[in-house]
Structure formats: C-alpha cells, structure tokens
Design an enzyme around this catalytic site. Structure first.
Site, PDB file in Angstrom:
ATOM      1  N   SER A 149     -22.692  35.350 118.478  1.00 37.60           N
ATOM      2  CA  SER A 149     -21.302  34.997 118.749  1.00 37.60           C
ATOM      3  C   SER A 149     -21.206  34.438 120.156  1.00 37.60           C
ATOM      4  O   SER A 149     -22.011  34.783 121.040  1.00 37.60           O
ATOM      5  CB  SER A 149     -20.402  36.226 118.623  1.00 37.60           C
ATOM      6  OG  SER A 149     -19.096  35.964 119.114  1.00 37.60           O
ATOM      7  N   TYR A 163     -19.657  45.166 120.759  1.00 35.34           N
ATOM      8  CA  TYR A 163     -19.753  43.916 120.003  1.00 35.34           C
ATOM      9  C   TYR A 163     -20.433  42.813 120.820  1.00 35.34           C
ATOM     10  O   TYR A 163     -21.454  42.244 120.411  1.00 35.34           O
ATOM     11  CB  TYR A 163     -18.369  43.458 119.534  1.00 35.34           C
ATOM     12  CG  TYR A 163     -18.440  42.238 118.641  1.00 35.34           C
ATOM     13  CD1 TYR A 163     -18.781  42.368 117.298  1.00 35.34           C
ATOM     14  CD2 TYR A 163     -18.197  40.955 119.140  1.00 35.34           C
ATOM     15  CE1 TYR A 163     -18.884  41.255 116.474  1.00 35.34           C
ATOM     16  CE2 TYR A 163     -18.293  39.836 118.329  1.00 35.34           C
ATOM     17  CZ  TYR A 163     -18.635  39.997 116.992  1.00 35.34           C
ATOM     18  OH  TYR A 163     -18.745  38.897 116.182  1.00 35.34           O
TER      19      TYR A 163
END
Length: 276
Positions: A149, A163
């Site tokens: 990401s 995350y």
C-alpha cells in the site's frame, strides 16, 4: 482448510491469488485468466470463490482450483502448498493479496487480534512465497506480486497502527527478494495502491468515514491490476509499483518535502483512521 474444488477448462500456466473472492484479488483473477492463466483461488468464503470460478470459466474458459482457507491459521500456507503438490500444480504467478485493516489504537484490540493480523499480513505472505519460490527458480520463470500500500511509503498516522507497518515490511521484503532473484527469471513486485474501490473498507467498518475523501484519491481495481500486469510483463521492470499519478505525486512529496507530507497525511487520516 475447509473446501477444495476444481473446474476444468483450458490448459495453461497456473496463477495463485489469495483474497481472491472480491476487490483487487478478484480483478487479478479476471485479468490473469484473460492472459491465459489457470487460477488457484484462495480465500475464506467458499461461495464467493465459487462465483469467481464460474465467472472465469464462463468469460475466459479458465480452469480454477478453489481452496478455502483462513490465512490467520498457522498451518494454512503449508496446507495450500501440500494441496498444490497433490494436484501437481506448478504456480508461475503468485499474488499475495489477502489482507484487512484493524481499526483503533494499538491498545484497543486484543493481542490475539494483533497476532492474527500479523499472521495474515506478513507471516503467511512470507511462508507461501517460501513454498512456491524454489519451483519458480528451478523453472527459470515466475512472478510474485505482494499487495502492499502507499501507506507503507508515506508518513505514519495514529490509528490502524500495524497496517502501515505491515505494508512497509512487504515493500522491503519485496525489494530484497527482487534483488535476490534478479538473475533467476523470477520477478517480485510490491504493489502500492492508494484508496481503491473494493469491500476493504466495508470489512473494517470505515466505509462511512472513507466516503468523505475527495473523488480524485480513488482508484479503480481494474486499472490497478492492468497497470501491475503491464509492469510485470514489460521488458524493463521495477520492484515497487505505485498506480495513479496522484499517488506518485504524494510519495514524491513525502520523499522530498516530508514536513508537508506529514501535515497532509494527518489531515487526510481524519477521514479513515479510527483512533479509539
């Protein structure tokens, strides 16, 4: 591991996609099938996997092997590899896509929730890659896409604490693996998309918050996947792929104007980071 099923159709090289039941994972399945791949579909929801397999058969004549698995279970990757060996399937293209977000500050979720998250987001990726990489090297051809990401490339924020850290890990892991295998015929890429239309934000309960973001920040899964496959099959290859001009600009700002990136990231994070 709870369910396995195969659908016959055309023959061709095999690709394995985790998190194949929806979103970016399902789109990888469609576009890989269009490139002539047979698919190993891995996810937790057998009914959704069956729907994807039916679509691949009807639209592309592609064969699918369905493996229902929960990657938070410590034996899941080994069980997948054992199933592939029994079926005599050599995977040429691996997409480590399975993932989710864990909302809240670090002290809120239980340690078991954190442990499951680490297992899915990092350990299972490394283990499944370790099982399949030697065969790729032996055959002199292979592709590994680790879906990271842009969160792993920009300034961190409060909330969803692991995350961005897990995505940073995948990026560094992919970069090292790409260098190790540069002469082996195996290409390894960390795919770093930004906000992409999928079920991801419904699953982690942030859909209402995330809907407040401006439209220009959103990517389409079909474009993300098309860009990725184009890059993987191109003559020149880079181990980190950032889809979308807007996210390339964001990463550029973070690298060369980190103070500005930190301000912008904190402001944007109010729309998608849960901190309590």
């Amino acid at each position: 591991m709870t369910r396995e099923n195969a659908q016959t159709g055309q023959s061709g090289p095999w690709a394995l996609v985790t998190g194949a039941s929806a979103g970016i994972g399902a789109e990888f399945c469609r576009q890989l099938a269009a490139h002539g791949y047979q698919l190993v579909l891995v996810a937790r929801r057998s009914d959704r996997l069956q729907a994807v397999a039916d679509e691949l058969r009807d639209s592309f004549g592609a064969r699918s092997l369905i493996i229902t698995a929960d990657l938070s279970e410590k034996n899941a990757s080994a069980a997948i590899a054992e199933r592939l060996a029994r079926e005599n399937i050599d995977v040429e293209f691996l997409v480590n896509n399975a993932g989710y977000g864990l909302p809240g500050s670090f002290h809120v979720p239980s340690w078991q929730e954190h442990e499951d998250f680490i297992q899915v987001m990092m350990t299972a990726v490394c283990e499944l890659t370790r099982h399949l990489l030697p065969g790729m090297r032996e055959r002199g051809r292979g592709f590994i896409v680790n879906v990271a990401s842009v969160a792993g490339l920009v300034a961190p924020t409060a909330g969803h604490t692991l995350y961005g850290a897990s995505k940073s890990f995948l990026i560094r892991f992919s970069q090292s693996l790409a260098q190790e295998n540069a002469e082996s015929g195996v290409r390894v890429c960390a795919l770093c998309p930004g906000f992409t239309y999928s079920e991801f934000h419904d699953v982690n309960g942030t859909r209402e918050m995330i809907s407040q973001l401006p439209a220009f920040l959103w990517l389409q899964a079909k474009d993300v996947v098309a860009d990725t496959l184009r890059a993987m099959f191109a003559r020149k290859f880079k181990p980190v792929l950032i889809p979308g001009a807007q996210y390339k600009a964001i990463v550029f700002i973070d690298r060369y104007l980190p103070w500005l990136s930190a301000i912008l990231t904190r402001r944007t994070a109010r729309h998608f980071r849960v901190t309590d």
